[in-house]
Write an enzyme that holds these catalytic residues in place. Structure first.
Site, PDB file in Angstrom:
ATOM      1  N   LYS A   9     -21.172 -31.223  26.434  1.00 14.67           N
ATOM      2  CA  LYS A   9     -21.427 -30.247  25.995  1.00 14.67           C
ATOM      3  C   LYS A   9     -22.275 -29.905  24.657  1.00 14.67           C
ATOM      4  CE  LYS A   9     -19.798 -26.473  23.978  1.00 14.67           C
ATOM      5  NZ  LYS A   9     -20.622 -25.769  24.576  1.00 14.67           N
ATOM      6  N   CYS A  68     -26.460 -31.667   8.158  1.00 16.74           N
ATOM      7  CA  CYS A  68     -25.492 -32.054   7.804  1.00 16.74           C
ATOM      8  C   CYS A  68     -25.070 -33.185   6.478  1.00 16.74           C
ATOM      9  CB  CYS A  68     -24.282 -32.695   8.562  1.00 16.74           C
ATOM     10  SG  CYS A  68     -25.010 -34.312   9.271  1.00 16.74           S
ATOM     11  N   GLU A  86     -17.460 -35.710  13.137  1.00 19.63           N
ATOM     12  CA  GLU A  86     -18.819 -36.175  12.089  1.00 19.63           C
ATOM     13  C   GLU A  86     -19.154 -34.089  11.570  1.00 19.63           C
ATOM     14  OE1 GLU A  86     -20.348 -38.044  11.022  1.00 19.63           O
ATOM     15  OE2 GLU A  86     -19.103 -39.614  12.316  1.00 19.63           O
ATOM     16  N   GLU A 105     -20.643 -24.767   2.918  1.00 17.78           N
ATOM     17  CA  GLU A 105     -21.552 -25.312   3.602  1.00 17.78           C
ATOM     18  C   GLU A 105     -22.755 -24.196   3.784  1.00 17.78           C
ATOM     19  OE1 GLU A 105     -21.138 -26.987   6.935  1.00 17.78           O
ATOM     20  OE2 GLU A 105     -22.891 -28.497   6.584  1.00 17.78           O
TER      21      GLU A 105
HETATM   22  P1  NAD Z   1     -19.475 -25.594  15.805  1.00 24.58           P
HETATM   23  O1  NAD Z   1     -18.567 -26.314  15.034  1.00 24.58           O
HETATM   24  O2  NAD Z   1     -19.267 -23.717  15.711  1.00 24.58           O
HETATM   25  O3  NAD Z   1     -20.008 -26.031  16.795  1.00 24.58           O
HETATM   26  C1  NAD Z   1     -20.685 -27.391  17.293  1.00 24.58           C
HETATM   27  C2  NAD Z   1     -19.851 -27.422  18.727  1.00 24.58           C
HETATM   28  O4  NAD Z   1     -18.529 -27.121  19.025  1.00 24.58           O
HETATM   29  C3  NAD Z   1     -20.847 -26.783  20.272  1.00 24.58           C
HETATM   30  O5  NAD Z   1     -20.731 -27.186  21.217  1.00 24.58           O
HETATM   31  C4  NAD Z   1     -19.725 -25.669  19.792  1.00 24.58           C
HETATM   32  O6  NAD Z   1     -20.027 -25.181  21.344  1.00 24.58           O
HETATM   33  C5  NAD Z   1     -18.364 -26.573  20.368  1.00 24.58           C
HETATM   34  N1  NAD Z   1     -16.944 -25.252  19.474  1.00 24.58           N
HETATM   35  C6  NAD Z   1     -17.315 -24.232  19.357  1.00 24.58           C
HETATM   36  N2  NAD Z   1     -15.749 -24.007  18.934  1.00 24.58           N
HETATM   37  C7  NAD Z   1     -15.384 -24.869  19.776  1.00 24.58           C
HETATM   38  C8  NAD Z   1     -13.688 -25.284  20.356  1.00 24.58           C
HETATM   39  N3  NAD Z   1     -12.865 -23.925  19.621  1.00 24.58           N
HETATM   40  N4  NAD Z   1     -13.039 -26.282  21.148  1.00 24.58           N
HETATM   41  C9  NAD Z   1     -14.094 -26.755  21.143  1.00 24.58           C
HETATM   42  N5  NAD Z   1     -15.209 -26.938  21.175  1.00 24.58           N
HETATM   43  C10 NAD Z   1     -15.980 -26.518  20.210  1.00 24.58           C
HETATM   44  O7  NAD Z   1     -21.098 -26.293  14.492  1.00 24.58           O
HETATM   45  P2  NAD Z   1     -22.664 -25.857  14.219  1.00 24.58           P
HETATM   46  O8  NAD Z   1     -22.307 -24.514  13.747  1.00 24.58           O
HETATM   47  O9  NAD Z   1     -23.084 -25.973  16.441  1.00 24.58           O
HETATM   48  O10 NAD Z   1     -22.480 -26.537  13.645  1.00 24.58           O
HETATM   49  C11 NAD Z   1     -23.387 -26.979  12.432  1.00 24.58           C
HETATM   50  C12 NAD Z   1     -22.087 -27.985  11.880  1.00 24.58           C
HETATM   51  O11 NAD Z   1     -22.666 -29.268  12.599  1.00 24.58           O
HETATM   52  C13 NAD Z   1     -22.061 -28.202  10.390  1.00 24.58           C
HETATM   53  O12 NAD Z   1     -21.190 -27.170   9.727  1.00 24.58           O
HETATM   54  C14 NAD Z   1     -22.968 -29.436   9.996  1.00 24.58           C
HETATM   55  O13 NAD Z   1     -22.836 -29.831   8.596  1.00 24.58           O
HETATM   56  C15 NAD Z   1     -22.333 -30.256  11.251  1.00 24.58           C
HETATM   57  N6  NAD Z   1     -22.965 -30.960  11.682  1.00 24.58           N
HETATM   58  C16 NAD Z   1     -22.382 -32.119  11.052  1.00 24.58           C
HETATM   59  C17 NAD Z   1     -23.629 -33.229  11.407  1.00 24.58           C
HETATM   60  C18 NAD Z   1     -22.809 -35.072  10.946  1.00 24.58           C
HETATM   61  O14 NAD Z   1     -23.087 -35.857  11.567  1.00 24.58           O
HETATM   62  N7  NAD Z   1     -21.206 -35.239  10.148  1.00 24.58           N
HETATM   63  C19 NAD Z   1     -24.235 -33.493  12.128  1.00 24.58           C
HETATM   64  C20 NAD Z   1     -24.676 -32.268  12.618  1.00 24.58           C
HETATM   65  C21 NAD Z   1     -24.107 -31.311  12.865  1.00 24.58           C
END
Ligand code: NAD
Length: 496
Positions: free
Chosen positions: A195, A304, A270, A400
């Site tokens: 997804k 991230c 992650e 963040e």
């Molecule tokens: P997010 O958590 O809002 O969304 C991430 C994914 O989760 C999306 O595909 C979203 O549709 C899905 N999602 C959202 N709510 C959900 C739920 N209730 N159940 C299941 N899936 C759900 O994050 P974002 O805003 O898309 O991304 C930014 C974040 O990602 C930042 O905190 C960043 O640090 C982190 N990130 C971490 C890494 C790593 O390797 N540690 C890499 C890239 C980004």
């Protein structure tokens, strides 16, 4: 100004309103619902994609389940898995420009940078993982089973594919994050339902086309587009999923982790970061300033492990901050298709608003905006910003922001630097800028983060595990560590 011309294949891909891949079928959502994607550089609608329903997710998981349990895929030899992954990487190499353009239009990042960074790193990673497919080993053990002293046994430990993987990723590196999950899954013989982030599904859908073209059996890779709240949650709750692997925010990651624990579904998380860049007094200050600027401003700060907290030894603080502000002020902002541009837009109006709120919060609390601190449109632009005169406990330092905003604080000595670097709920990455070998080696073991870079920042390699301490996550991607996370151990005891 040099604007890259879109390939006819890029335009055609977008114009045909891409569908989801479930099993062998390219499908609309069961109820016909769609969701719009926007070009972050203009705010204009790019195309629509299906908004998956819970039923769609269930069908995708079932396809992956059947492919894992019953299809020829479950009997593939390591060499075939290696060759298929290599073939997939070759197809991505062939279509690298197209993938980069899709990433640019959908995410806002530079197409030129995406081609040499996002796409190339993804290709390199799949090739690295192709190598592991033929090197997954168990072991044999000589046992002395208690209470059966006269009995002989042959005993060994197998490493087996974990099964159906539900992969959910963020929007900042859509293709690369997907491949970090797909690579070890396909190397070990798992099947996948991916997804992608709500905002950025285009390269995942193109990737699915290439997976088909490479010759993977139907159902091995499925992509569902939709919202986190519906499609992501349905994937998380599906009892046919054996492992969840999530890249995204800590808030959502914690929820997914709790749900996974309820059903004992294997899980890798992650999550977010607030990584420190530490500049010691003895450092090469010119390269430290350039490195610190790139650590925060690369990918519009939407990384991230971005170096979003800067700590500089006090006597050089003003100079280093002035150098970074100079670099920031010289950056040209604009569309990722313009090859002369240094920084693109943020992913969405929502993200622009979030970043802007933090900048305003800084202003209101009396912090000094050393540079940037402006937003503009159309498109979702925020100028690269450096903020000083903030306290270590300020939200700007502790939370963040996920945008091009650097907070800078001076420190007095090594202990002071370590204390502030570790004073964070996160622990994803950290960089130390110094040529004092003894100091660097003293500091490395004391920094609480999954990666430490010295005189560089965010340097990643497929062979190095990547992941977080503390609120930055559970588990590791890349390296052999990833293979461990996509396999289960089975102990076998044969009575002779
Ligand atoms: P997010 O958590 O809002 O969304 C991430 C994914 O989760 C999306 O595909 C979203 O549709 C899905 N999602 C959202 N709510 C959900 C739920 N209730 N159940 C299941 N899936 C759900 O994050 P974002 O805003 O898309 O991304 C930014 C974040 O990602 C930042 O905190 C960043 O640090 C982190 N990130 C971490 C890494 C790593 O390797 N540690 C890499 C890239 C980004």
């Amino acid at each position: 100004m040099a604007i890259a011309t879109l390939l006819p294949a890029t335009t055609a891909f977008i114009q045909r309103a891409p569908r989801m891949l479930i099993g062998a079928e390219w499908v609309e959502a069961a109820d016909g619902q769609t969701m719009p994607l926007r070009n972050p550089a203009t705010g204009e609608q790019l195309c629509v994609v299906p908004r998956a329903t819970v039923d769609d997710v269930d069908r995708a998981v079932l396809a992956a389940r059947q492919a894992f349990d019953d299809s020829p895929w479950s009997r593939t030899r390591p060499r075939e898995r290696q060759n298929l992954l290599w073939k997939l990487a070759d197809l991505m190499q062939r279509d690298a420009e197209l993938l980069a353009q899709l990433e640019c239009l959908n995410n806002g990042k530079s197409a030129a940078v995406a081609q040499v960074m996002d796409v190339q790193l993804a290709i390199d990673f799949l090739r690295y993982m192709a190598g592991w497919a033929t090197k997954i080993e168990g072991s044999s053990v000589e046992v002395s089973v208690p209470l059966m002293p006269d009995q002989q046994f042959h005993s060994f430990i197998r490493r087996e594919a974990v099964g159906v993987v539900g992969a959910i990723v963020a929007w900042n590196f859509p293709l690369l994050l997907a491949c970090w999950k797909l690579g070890p899954a396909l190397a070990t013989g798992c099947t996948v339902v991916l997804k992608p982030a709500d905002e950025t599904p285009l390269t995942a859908l193109k990737l699915a086309e290439l997976v088909q073209e490479a010759g993977y059996p139907d159902g091995v890779f499925n992509v569902i587009t939709g919202t986190g709240i519906t499609a992501g949650a349905a994937l998380t709750h599906n009892p046919r999923v054996d492992k969840l692997t999530f890249t995204g925010s800590t808030a959502v990651g914690k929820e997914i982790g709790k749900i996974a624990m309820d059903s004992m579904t294997r899980v890798t998380l992650e999550l977010g970061g607030k990584s420190p860049t530490i500049v010691m007094a003895d450092a090469d200050l010119g390269s430290a300033a350039a490195g610190a600027a790139s650590a925060i401003f690369f990918n519009q700060g939407q990384v991230c492990c971005a170096g979003s907290r800067l700590y500089v030894q006090r006597k050089h603080f003003d100079n280093v901050v002035a150098d970074i502000a100079g670099i920031a002020n010289a950056m040209k902002l604009g569309s990722g298709l313009d090859t002369s541009v240094d920084m693109g837009p943020l992913i969405s109006a929502r993200q622009q608003e979030r970043v802007w709120r933090y900048i305003e919060m800084g202003r209101e609390s009396g912090a000094t905006i050393a540079c940037g601190g402006e937003q503009f449109g159309p498109g979702y632009f925020v100028k690269p910003t450096v903020i000083v005169d903030v306290d270590q406990q300020h939200s700007l330092v502790q939370e963040e922001i996920f945008g091009p905003v650097l907070v800078a604080i001076p420190f007095d000595d090594e202990a002071d630097a370590l204390r502030m670097a570790n004073d964070s709920p996160y622990g994803l990455g950290a960089s130390i800028w110094s040529n004092d070998l003894a100091a660097v080696h003293r500091m490395i073991p004391r920094i609480k983060s999954g990666s430490v870079w010295v005189n560089s920042h965010s340097a990643l390699d497929p062979a190095l595990p990547f992941g977080g301490y503390k609120m930055s996550g559970v588990g590791r991607e890349m390296g052999y560590a990833a293979i461990e996370h996509y396999t289960e151990l089975k102990s076998v005891l044969i009575k002779l």
